[in-house]
Enzyme design. Structure first.
Site, PDB file in Angstrom:
ATOM      1  N   HIS A  23      25.927 -76.146 -22.400  1.00 18.25           N
ATOM      2  CA  HIS A  23      24.800 -75.926 -23.312  1.00 18.25           C
ATOM      3  C   HIS A  23      23.617 -76.825 -22.966  1.00 18.25           C
ATOM      4  O   HIS A  23      23.768 -77.890 -22.351  1.00 18.25           O
ATOM      5  CB  HIS A  23      25.227 -76.156 -24.762  1.00 18.25           C
ATOM      6  CG  HIS A  23      25.634 -77.589 -25.037  1.00 18.25           C
ATOM      7  ND1 HIS A  23      24.722 -78.601 -25.238  1.00 18.25           N
ATOM      8  CD2 HIS A  23      26.856 -78.166 -25.108  1.00 18.25           C
ATOM      9  CE1 HIS A  23      25.354 -79.736 -25.441  1.00 18.25           C
ATOM     10  NE2 HIS A  23      26.668 -79.505 -25.364  1.00 18.25           N
ATOM     11  N   GLU A 135      34.178 -77.440 -27.798  1.00 23.73           N
ATOM     12  CA  GLU A 135      34.195 -78.831 -27.370  1.00 23.73           C
ATOM     13  C   GLU A 135      35.443 -79.517 -27.914  1.00 23.73           C
ATOM     14  O   GLU A 135      36.167 -78.968 -28.774  1.00 23.73           O
ATOM     15  CB  GLU A 135      32.921 -79.533 -27.879  1.00 23.73           C
ATOM     16  CG  GLU A 135      32.744 -80.979 -27.448  1.00 23.73           C
ATOM     17  CD  GLU A 135      32.765 -81.191 -25.943  1.00 23.73           C
ATOM     18  OE1 GLU A 135      33.827 -80.927 -25.335  1.00 23.73           O
ATOM     19  OE2 GLU A 135      31.748 -81.649 -25.383  1.00 23.73           O
TER      20      GLU A 135
END
Length: 284
Positions: A23, A135
């Site tokens: 990201h 994550e």
């Protein structure tokens, strides 16, 4: 020959091309740089992209269109957190959304405090959110997701159907996911990819997930190749890799292979004929 050249061959239908993306910069990257305790701050819950992060998205988007990659992607898989979904739709989505177009937008205007125009899903690959590529779980509030019912109005054209629980039941405030568990989850995600029919897959995910997942690979390669596979990702970095099905996990058959001998006919190769009938061959 393979031993002397270092090259090898593998059937193309037992391979997939993965376009891995970390990201773009999130607000947690900025605040956590100087004080790691900030990652657990309530203000950074499900951290969204920073203004610089959106600039990084714009530049990567230009790159994937200029190099032709945007037209090759069959599927976009994204972690179901704001920063990854914003990056995914910003890079691989359509142009600015226009009212009157009879398709849902990938992202509505100003989703997640983005101060960004809505993004169209017109002429785009399918986007699907998958929990397995999140994550590292636990402790840091920036890595806790919102309810899926909160995300759906913000990202109407992302498919959330693979996520079973509306609320985040995976993230625990007092338990941080261990390295080995994260690596194992990464391999489970890789195995899931073999259940998909798509061949060119973009995956928008996170630094720790990429690092621990990719650490499972490259040990049988030259050290230079292993380093290319396992090195850390920068914000909004894209790296393309070929995934090979050595364990026969995939079920795909080739779209390009052709059996030949249609219609049927004699096709004994001359060298095989010579091996089978050496006396007759020498007599001729």
């Amino acid at each position: 020959m393979a031993g002397s050249t270092g090259s090898t061959l593998y059937p193309s239908h037992r391979c997939k091309t993965l376009h891995l993306v970390r990201h773009a910069q999130g607000i947690h990257n900025v605040k956590g740089e100087n004080d790691h305790k900030e990652y657990s701050s309530p203000e950074l819950f499900d951290a969204h992209l920073s203004p610089l992060g959106w600039e990084q998205v714009s530049n990567l988007r230009k790159h994937v269109h200029k190099c032709g990659l945007a037209k090759k992607i069959d599927l976009v898989v994204t972690s179901p957190l704001l920063r990854t979904m914003q990056t995914a739709v910003g890079v691989f989505g359509g142009e600015s959304y226009t009212d009157g177009i009879n398709v849902p937008p990938l992202m509505v205007e100003n989703a997640g405090n983005s101060n960004h125009l809505a993004i169209s899903s017109l002429n785009c690959p399918r986007f699907v959110a998958v929990e397995k590529c999140r994550e590292r779980l636990g402790f840091n509030l920036c890595d806790k997701r919102r309810s899926i019912s909160d995300y759906r109005p913000l990202f109407p054209a992302i498919d959330f159907s693979l996520i079973r629980s509306d609320v985040d039941v995976l993230w625990k405030a007092d338990v941080r996911e261990k390295d080995e568990d994260l690596a194992s989850r990464g391999m489970s995600f890789i195995n899931w990819l073999w259940t998909r029919e798509e061949k060119e897959i973009a995956i928008v995910t996170h630094s720790a997930f990429l690092s621990h997942t990719l650490s499972n690979f490259g040990k049988d390669c030259h050290p230079t190749i292993e380093a290319e596979i396992c090195k850390s990702f920068a914000n909004c970095e894209l790296r393309s890799m070929v995934l090979v099905d050595r364990s026969m996990l995939g079920l795909d058959s080739s779209n390009y292979n052709y059996p030949g001998k249609i219609p049927q006919g004699l096709d004994l190769p001359s060298d095989v004929a010579q091996e089978k009938q050496p006396e007759k061959s020498h007599a001729n």
